[in-house]
Write an enzyme that holds these catalytic residues in place. Structure first.
Site, short mmCIF file in Angstrom:
data_model
loop_
_atom_site.label_atom_id
_atom_site.label_comp_id
_atom_site.label_asym_id
_atom_site.label_seq_id
_atom_site.Cartn_x
_atom_site.Cartn_y
_atom_site.Cartn_z
N ASP A 107 -12.39 -9.41 -15.85
CA ASP A 107 -12.64 -10.69 -16.52
C ASP A 107 -11.37 -11.10 -17.26
O ASP A 107 -10.95 -10.44 -18.20
CB ASP A 107 -13.81 -10.53 -17.49
N HIS A 151 0.81 -1.22 0.00
CA HIS A 151 0.00 0.00 0.00
C HIS A 151 0.85 1.27 0.00
O HIS A 151 0.34 2.37 -0.25
CB HIS A 151 -0.94 0.00 1.21
#
Length: 457
Positions: free
Chosen positions: A400, A175
């Protein structure tokens, strides 16, 4: 790529998932890129003492049509390609001669860690129904790992677990190197390549110093037991009340009803704008969590949002800015005022804090931090807080890789504390939103019985 490691079985002592790690490799860019360095800036540095950001995506195998080995090879091949523009994720943290943190990449670096695993007796439906994160923990790498450890380990790790009827894709991102917007830009780009694109449609903007160019020297070292800071030690577990996580799914109709109620007295007399979907849902959650905590009227409760500053800074940065360009916005009020007033009172408190966080406020916050750097812990969000991470704007269900959209998207167990919540686009699309929240057990028990919160009345 490195060779496979021996098989390892990960299993929770409390009877969690039986997950067998069958091998680990490393993936780096497919082309030689030579040495590259990128200074971390003021927007990045406060997150060094946070934990790796974890995401879990669950994919079906289309009734057995898509085989796990083929999935893995396609993902690794796509990762090699997408790491060329996103090479920083294949690097490590380092420091220059002045002690300023940076991302360092060269062609000899290991790259992204990719583990393969098997949990043949686990179905996707079981995981989708799972509310907590203790069970999901076995499917995501780097539990309890601080971002600062990126000095010695990869900045990104992936675990691909074969399930009975699909695959679990657990990802951990450092992060200190990137925020949610950059994370989902990377994930969608990776998916784009795996679906057959020759190149990604939007290249990452890698010039962090365009947003802030102050060089800040930090003298920060790892604590002796980093895992203990995330509640993994027995002492920490005994001291902190146990938390429960739950995902509340708000349909498009419920979201519209919440927003309509909060805006029922608009247009407001003070000339402010109508309350947004985010502000309306936020005050709905803030009020009902405050009520579930049984706070005294005089108790202060804090609302915190990690806001995207790409369009707020001057000059504005592109949406494709790769790094952290977020700041925590804090606001608060007394619990009695929040609950005794109508919802638009709390929504106004939130709206005012968000609107006032303009380029000047961002610059002032940065200057204050640079003059006296403070490394925050992930739980420094304020007393009796509700803190928002992630955003329903992220198109997480559009990721996807070539075998369909994910069945579920979740966050891991890192960076959780009482009142932390993640907002995700609902799987049904439209304006539906999933709210993943962590609360102390007693408060959660009251919240999940609150019909007004659940929009059941």
């Amino acid at each position: 790529m490195a060779g496979d490691l021996p098989e390892v079985v990960k299993k929770e002592e409390t009877g969690g998932l039986k997950v067998k790690i069958t091998g680990k490799t490393h993936v780096k860019p497919g082309k030689k890129l030579d040495r590259k360095e990128c200074q971390l800036v003021t927007f990045d540095l406060p997150y060094l003492a946070f934990y790796y950001n974890q995401k879990l995506l669950l994919y079906g195998d289309n009734g057995g049509e898509v085989r796990f080995p083929e999935m893995v090879e396609k993902l690794k091949d796509g990762l090699e390609t997408v790491l060329e523009p996103f090479h920083q994720l294949a690097g490590r943290l380092g420091k220059d001669k002045d002690g300023v943190f940076r991302v360092e990449y060269d062609d000899d670096v290991e790259g992204v860690e990719v583990a393969e695993a098997v949990a043949d007796d686990v179905c996707i439906a079981d995981l989708v129904a799972e509310e907590g994160t203790a069970t999901l923990k076995e499917l995501i790498p780097y539990n309890g790992i601080l971002n600062l450890e990126g000095l010695q380990r990869p900045l990104m790790a992936v675990q691909l677990t074969k399930l009975k009827d699909g695959v679990a894709m657990g990802c951990a991102f450092n992060h200190a190197v990137l925020d949610g917007t950059a994370t989902w830009h990377f994930m969608s780009s990776w998916a784009e390549i795996c679906r057959g694109a020759q190149d990604i449609s939007v290249a990452p903007f890698l010039e962090r110093t365009k947003a802030r160019n102050t060089r800040v020297k930090l003298d920060i070292t790892l604590p002796p037991e980093p895992a203990a800071a995330n509640g993994d030690s027995k002492e920490a577990a005994a001291a902190a009340p146990p938390l429960r996580e739950k995902v509340f799914k708000f349909t498009e109709a419920a979201i519209d009803k919440i927003k309509s109620k909060v805006n029922s007295t608009n247009p407001p007399s003070d000339g402010s704008n109508p309350f947004s979907t985010f502000q309306s849902l936020s005050v709905h959650i803030w009020r009902h969590v405050t009520q579930a905590r049984n706070l005294k009227p005089e108790d202060i409760t804090v609302f915190t949002v990690f806001a995207d500053c790409r369009k707020r800074v001057d000059p504005p940065m592109p949406e494709s800015y790769f790094g952290n360009l977020i700041q925590a916005i804090f606001t608060g009020t007394a619990a009695g005022l929040l609950l005794m007033n109508p919802p638009e009172f709390g929504a106004g408190v939130i709206q005012k804090a968000i609107v006032s966080h303009n380029a000047a406020a961002i610059d002032q916050r940065n200057k204050e931090w640079e003059s006296a750097p403070k490394i925050f812990q992930f739980k420094d969000a304020g007393m009796n807080c509700v803190a928002v991470g992630s955003s329903p704007r992220f198109k997480v269900y559009d990721v996807d890789f070539g075998w369909g959209k994910p069945e579920s998207v979740r966050s891991g167990c890192n960076n959780r504390f009482d009142g932390m919540m993640y907002l995700y686009q609902g799987k049904d699309g439209g304006r539906s939103i999933d709210v993943e929240i962590s609360l102390e057990e007693e408060a959660m028990a009251r919240l999940e019985k609150d019909k007004e919160f659940l929009m059941e009345n």
